[in-house]
Design a protein around this motif. Structure first.
Motif, PDB file in Angstrom:
ATOM      1  N   LEU A   1      43.226  37.656  81.827  1.00  0.00           N
ATOM      2  CA  LEU A   1      42.341  36.715  81.134  1.00  0.00           C
ATOM      3  C   LEU A   1      41.514  35.873  82.108  1.00  0.00           C
ATOM      4  N   GLN A   2      41.669  36.139  83.405  1.00  0.00           N
ATOM      5  CA  GLN A   2      40.944  35.431  84.464  1.00  0.00           C
ATOM      6  C   GLN A   2      41.108  33.912  84.340  1.00  0.00           C
ATOM      7  N   ALA A   3      42.348  33.499  84.149  1.00  0.00           N
ATOM      8  CA  ALA A   3      42.632  32.067  83.992  1.00  0.00           C
ATOM      9  C   ALA A   3      42.322  31.324  85.294  1.00  0.00           C
ATOM     10  N   LYS A   4      41.661  30.176  85.150  1.00  0.00           N
ATOM     11  CA  LYS A   4      41.347  29.356  86.316  1.00  0.00           C
ATOM     12  C   LYS A   4      42.601  28.626  86.811  1.00  0.00           C
ATOM     13  N   PHE A   5      43.445  28.207  85.858  1.00  0.00           N
ATOM     14  CA  PHE A   5      44.688  27.514  86.191  1.00  0.00           C
ATOM     15  C   PHE A   5      45.834  28.101  85.384  1.00  0.00           C
ATOM     16  N   VAL A   6      46.996  28.210  86.015  1.00  0.00           N
ATOM     17  CA  VAL A   6      48.207  28.619  85.309  1.00  0.00           C
ATOM     18  C   VAL A   6      49.171  27.441  85.336  1.00  0.00           C
ATOM     19  N   LEU A   7      49.678  27.085  84.177  1.00  0.00           N
ATOM     20  CA  LEU A   7      50.614  25.971  84.032  1.00  0.00           C
ATOM     21  C   LEU A   7      51.998  26.558  83.777  1.00  0.00           C
ATOM     22  N   VAL A   8      52.971  26.217  84.625  1.00  0.00           N
ATOM     23  CA  VAL A   8      54.313  26.795  84.529  1.00  0.00           C
ATOM     24  C   VAL A   8      55.303  25.729  84.091  1.00  0.00           C
ATOM     25  N   LEU A   9      56.015  26.041  83.001  1.00  0.00           N
ATOM     26  CA  LEU A   9      56.989  25.108  82.436  1.00  0.00           C
ATOM     27  C   LEU A   9      58.333  25.826  82.345  1.00  0.00           C
ATOM     28  N   GLY A  10      59.237  25.488  83.301  1.00  0.00           N
ATOM     29  CA  GLY A  10      60.587  26.043  83.284  1.00  0.00           C
ATOM     30  C   GLY A  10      61.601  24.951  82.995  1.00  0.00           C
ATOM     31  N   GLU A  11      62.905  25.278  83.198  1.00  0.00           N
ATOM     32  CA  GLU A  11      63.971  24.308  82.894  1.00  0.00           C
ATOM     33  C   GLU A  11      63.855  23.066  83.765  1.00  0.00           C
ATOM     34  N   ASP A  12      63.595  23.264  85.093  1.00  0.00           N
ATOM     35  CA  ASP A  12      63.508  22.123  86.000  1.00  0.00           C
ATOM     36  C   ASP A  12      62.346  21.209  85.630  1.00  0.00           C
ATOM     37  N   GLU A  13      61.157  21.798  85.375  1.00  0.00           N
ATOM     38  CA  GLU A  13      59.977  21.005  85.002  1.00  0.00           C
ATOM     39  C   GLU A  13      60.235  20.247  83.709  1.00  0.00           C
ATOM     40  N   LEU A  14      60.866  20.930  82.762  1.00  0.00           N
ATOM     41  CA  LEU A  14      61.142  20.304  81.464  1.00  0.00           C
ATOM     42  C   LEU A  14      62.086  19.112  81.625  1.00  0.00           C
ATOM     43  N   ALA A  15      63.111  19.272  82.452  1.00  0.00           N
ATOM     44  CA  ALA A  15      64.087  18.196  82.664  1.00  0.00           C
ATOM     45  C   ALA A  15      63.443  16.973  83.299  1.00  0.00           C
ATOM     46  N   ASN A  16      62.422  17.202  84.142  1.00  0.00           N
ATOM     47  CA  ASN A  16      61.760  16.094  84.829  1.00  0.00           C
ATOM     48  C   ASN A  16      60.479  15.630  84.144  1.00  0.00           C
ATOM     49  N   ASN A  17      60.210  16.193  82.963  1.00  0.00           N
ATOM     50  CA  ASN A  17      58.991  15.848  82.202  1.00  0.00           C
ATOM     51  C   ASN A  17      57.741  16.110  83.036  1.00  0.00           C
ATOM     52  N   GLN A  18      57.760  17.258  83.737  1.00  0.00           N
ATOM     53  CA  GLN A  18      56.657  17.640  84.605  1.00  0.00           C
ATOM     54  C   GLN A  18      56.207  19.068  84.276  1.00  0.00           C
ATOM     55  N   ILE A  19      55.119  19.490  84.929  1.00  0.00           N
ATOM     56  CA  ILE A  19      54.640  20.865  84.785  1.00  0.00           C
ATOM     57  C   ILE A  19      53.958  21.260  86.081  1.00  0.00           C
ATOM     58  N   ALA A  20      54.151  22.516  86.490  1.00  0.00           N
ATOM     59  CA  ALA A  20      53.514  23.027  87.710  1.00  0.00           C
ATOM     60  C   ALA A  20      52.129  23.565  87.349  1.00  0.00           C
ATOM     61  N   VAL A  21      51.128  23.182  88.154  1.00  0.00           N
ATOM     62  CA  VAL A  21      49.747  23.618  87.924  1.00  0.00           C
ATOM     63  C   VAL A  21      49.275  24.402  89.144  1.00  0.00           C
ATOM     64  N   LYS A  22      48.969  25.682  88.950  1.00  0.00           N
ATOM     65  CA  LYS A  22      48.516  26.527  90.042  1.00  0.00           C
ATOM     66  C   LYS A  22      47.039  26.839  89.885  1.00  0.00           C
ATOM     67  N   ASN A  23      46.263  26.527  90.928  1.00  0.00           N
ATOM     68  CA  ASN A  23      44.844  26.882  90.977  1.00  0.00           C
ATOM     69  C   ASN A  23      44.740  28.347  91.394  1.00  0.00           C
ATOM     70  N   MET A  24      44.265  29.192  90.478  1.00  0.00           N
ATOM     71  CA  MET A  24      44.274  30.637  90.730  1.00  0.00           C
ATOM     72  C   MET A  24      43.188  31.064  91.708  1.00  0.00           C
ATOM     73  N   ASP A  25      42.204  30.221  91.973  1.00  0.00           N
ATOM     74  CA  ASP A  25      41.175  30.553  92.954  1.00  0.00           C
ATOM     75  C   ASP A  25      41.635  30.227  94.376  1.00  0.00           C
ATOM     76  N   SER A  26      42.221  29.038  94.545  1.00  0.00           N
ATOM     77  CA  SER A  26      42.635  28.599  95.891  1.00  0.00           C
ATOM     78  C   SER A  26      44.079  28.941  96.207  1.00  0.00           C
ATOM     79  N   GLY A  27      44.877  29.168  95.168  1.00  0.00           N
ATOM     80  CA  GLY A  27      46.302  29.425  95.369  1.00  0.00           C
ATOM     81  C   GLY A  27      47.129  28.164  95.498  1.00  0.00           C
TER      82      GLY A  27
END
Length: 420
Positions: A376-402
């Motif tokens: 889908l050529q996503a510009k950003f991927v947001l990752v929500l796992g158990e650790d992120e959920l427990a800390n009320n956070q989310i990982a944001v990856k820039n797919m162009d820069s890495g």
């Protein structure tokens, strides 16, 4: 089951191009102060018999006409002008203090003819109509809008051809000259032209079968039969086009296929290599008697119509890539039942704030979800796992820069708005 002959399905990817082109045409219409009108797809058959002309090929051969359950003769609209003028009369738009009434439409039309490249039985037309002005300047404006429509989308290989059909007096004089010219060779013409010679001899000049007949080359020109008023009108139209730096060619044999035209007639053609044998992209002209024919007051009008299918063909022939952004803003990857539920909430909130976002709905593993984000050529991927959920956070990856950041959930919206 297949789509009926002469129709087509516009699938995702193709429909994106249609949306882009239609959006640009609507923007341009607004720039010129033409307002959208939407008329019914079917009308009473009489409208087209009177408005288009019962001697035209459209009415005689090409209309989709049926009898409805109330025993009324109904026709799927073969063109847009008659419907627009009918609405103009029915709703008394001629009474508006703001004149001329400037309208545009985009929608499907229907004609039963042999399908070929760029010519369908169901096709989409964009058209404009300016009703209420007999000023040659409005003719030039309408032509300018048509040319601008193609040029603003990136087309360059264009040719504008214009002619004058004159007023009623000029046309009558020319009509008789055409009859006198073609009668000696009448039997050599196709059966349609033999009929046209009696009903509407001007349309003999528009015949595709007989266009190479030697009598066509020597046919009397309407320009030689224009009275002074018609001649001056045509000269003014050309003067306005010159002032607007719009190049054109005067073609004395240019006629329009519909009976309601007079004075200015024009066509825009593609000169692009590989475009095909039928080069016409759009056509139009002035129709000063149509409003009266459909029951309204004496009102001059001018307009044009273009095929969206042929416009897209011309863009392809010239290799024009439309600047369509096919990339997805964000893709949310979630792992685990609780994260899936939270991801649904995050996706909903991001969409409410105008961010384009999608997620997995097939229970895929994380690696497969990343692959889906890539497709889908996503510009950003947001990752929500158990650790992120427990800390009320989310990982944001820039797919162009890495690059990857970990963001507090309550700050996610603002963070993405700044980046996007």
């Amino acid at each position: 089951m297949k789509a009926p002959r002469g129709t087509q399905d516009l699938l995702p990817g193709v429909s994106d191009k249609w949306q882009y082109v239609e959006g640009k045409l609507k923007e341009l219409s607004n720039l010129y102060q033409y307002k959208e009108i939407r008329t019914p797809i079917f009308e009473h058959t009489e409208l087209f018999e009177r408005g288009v002309g019962d001697t035209t090929d459209i009415v005689q051969k090409e209309m989709y006409t049926f009898t409805d359950k109330g025993d009324r003769s109904i026709t799927l609209r073969p063109e847009g002008t008659a419907s627009v003028v009918r609405a103009f009369v029915q709703h008394k738009l001629f009474g508006s203090p703001s004149q001329p009434t400037k309208l545009f439409y985009i929608g499907p039309m229907f004609r039963y003819e042999r399908p070929q490249q760029g010519r369908m039985r169901q096709f989409v037309q964009y058209g404009v109509e300016a009703l209420g002005s007999a000023d040659p300047a409005i003719d030039a404006e309408v032509i300018s809008l048509a040319m601008n429509a193609y040029q603003s989308l990136g087309l360059k290989s264009l040719k504008l051809v214009i002619n004058s059909l004159g007023d009623q007096e000029s046309r009558e004089n020319h009509r008789q000259a055409l009859i006198d010219h073609f009668t000696p060779v009448k039997e050599e013409l196709c059966s349609d032209c033999q009929t046209r010679l009696e009903q509407n001899p001007l349309r003999v000049l528009d015949c595709k079968k007989d266009r190479d007949h030697e009598a066509m080359a020597t046919a009397p020109s309407i320009l030689d039969y224009l009275n002074e008023e018609s001649s001056q009108y045509f000269e003014k139209v050309q003067a306005y086009l010159d002032a607007m730096n719009i190049s054109y060619i005067v073609d004395k044999n240019l006629v329009r296929g519909l009976d309601y035209y007079n004075h200015t007639a024009f066509e825009i053609m593609s000169d692009a290599q590989g475009f095909g044998a039928i080069t016409t992209l759009s056509g139009g002209g002035r129709y000063n008697g149509l409003v009266q024919e459909l029951g309204g007051p004496e009102t001059p009008g001018i307009g044009f119509a273009m095929s969206i299918e042929r416009l897209l063909m011309a863009l392809e022939a010239e290799g024009v890539d439309l600047p369509i952004d096919e990339r997805l803003d964000c893709y949310v990857i979630s792992i685990g039942d609780e994260a899936n539920i939270k991801a649904a909430s995050i996706v909903n909130k991001l969409r409410e704030s105008g961010i384009q976002v999608d997620k997995d709905y097939q229970g895929k593993k994380m690696k497969a979800q990343f692959k889906a984000a890539d497709r889908l050529q996503a510009k950003f991927v947001l990752v929500l796992g158990e650790d992120e959920l427990a800390n009320n956070q989310i990982a944001v990856k820039n797919m162009d820069s890495g690059e990857q950041d970990t963001i507090e959930l309550e700050q996610l919206n603002g963070y993405l708005q700044r980046l996007l």
